[in-house]
Design an enzyme around this catalytic site. Structure first.
Site, PDB file in Angstrom:
ATOM      1  N   SER A 146      15.039  43.881 -45.007  1.00  0.00           N
ATOM      2  CA  SER A 146      13.892  44.161 -44.149  1.00  0.00           C
ATOM      3  C   SER A 146      14.001  45.594 -43.654  1.00  0.00           C
ATOM      4  CB  SER A 146      13.914  43.185 -42.964  1.00  0.00           C
ATOM      5  OG  SER A 146      13.063  43.583 -41.929  1.00  0.00           O
ATOM      6  N   TYR A 159      16.705  38.043 -36.024  1.00  0.00           N
ATOM      7  CA  TYR A 159      16.208  38.503 -37.322  1.00  0.00           C
ATOM      8  C   TYR A 159      16.872  39.824 -37.722  1.00  0.00           C
ATOM      9  CZ  TYR A 159      12.802  39.523 -41.017  1.00  0.00           C
ATOM     10  OH  TYR A 159      12.198  39.806 -42.226  1.00  0.00           O
TER      11      TYR A 159
END
Length: 254
Positions: A146, A159
């Site tokens: 990410s 996350y």
């Protein structure tokens, strides 16, 4: 031009989270290049998604699984390999979740859930596929990182921790397995137009801020992952390992 460098005909691939959004785009790319694909997904209609994707070209099958259940994970991996005739050449770890609560509002149980799916299941699947690929003498493992593999994000503690760890796991496994003919890499999608980002796209402050920082002038789509998926799964990337490649429209360099 050697177009065969990107040909995946005869290759056997597993894509987790392959039923929708980015995972579906990744699986579509591999399939378009000729690979036989198994979609592993929690969705109960994954077999229908697979049947639709596999109408033309190589076979596509679906395996329904809740990867948060470790027993199901092992069963589903063996089922997927069985569907592929006992071989796996490509593993694309894409399944993941996000919890956008601020740190002080995020219970440890929610932290555990994000880390379990985004990191631990990736480790388990890499281990399972790695054993087979080492025996074969070749293989491609691609993990999904990410932007938060590089930056801290906002209201994204679990996350960000998981995606930062994915980058390091990718590098570590590449060191262990490159000598066995296995390349381990990761992609780092930027801001993508997916269900996971639906709340962010409704944010009247953050959405225009994010969009303004993307030099390409738009959010990414699942089709934007076709090319990078094919490249990292093909022989064109045989001397590339341990990388984390942004697919972000230039977001990181703005």
């Amino acid at each position: 031009m050697r177009t065969d460098l990107f040909d995946l005909s005869g290759k056997k691939a597993i894509v987790t989270g392959g039923g929708r959004n980015l995972g579906k785009g990744i699986a579509e790319g591999l399939h378009l290049a000729g690979a036989e694909v198994v979609l592993m997904d929690i969705s109960e209609d994954i077999s229908s998604v697979a049947a639709e994707m596999g109408k033309e070209g190589a076979r596509v099958s679906g395996v329904q699984v809740d990867l948060l259940d470790r027993g199901q994970l092992n069963r589903a991996f063996e089922e997927a390999v069985g569907n592929l005739g006992g071989r796996v050449d490509i593993l694309f770890n894409n399944a993941g979740i996000h919890d956008r609560r601020a740190c002080l509002d995020l219970p440890v149980e929610a932290w555990d859930r994000v880390l379990e799916l985004n990191l631990t299941t990736v480790y388990q699947l890499c281990q399972l596929a790695g054993r087979r690929m080492i025996a074969q003498g070749s293989g491609k493992i691609i993990n999904t990182g990410s932007m938060l593999s590089f930056i801290g994000g906002f209201n994204a503690t679990a996350y960000a921790a998981s995606k930062g760890a994915i980058a390091q796991l990718t590098k570590s496994l590449s060191n262990e397995w490159a000598g066995s003919g296995i390349q381990v890499n990761a992609i780092a999608p930027g801001y993508m137009d997916t269900d996971m980002n639906s709340d962010l796209k409704k944010d009247s402050v953050r959405y225009p801020q994010v969009t303004a920082r993307i030099p390409a002038g738009r959010w990414g789509t699942q089709q934007d992952l076709h090319g990078i998926a094919i490249f990292l799964a093909s022989q064109a990337s045989n001397y590339i390992t341990g990388t984390v490649i942004p697919v972000d429209g230039g977001y990181l360099v703005r």
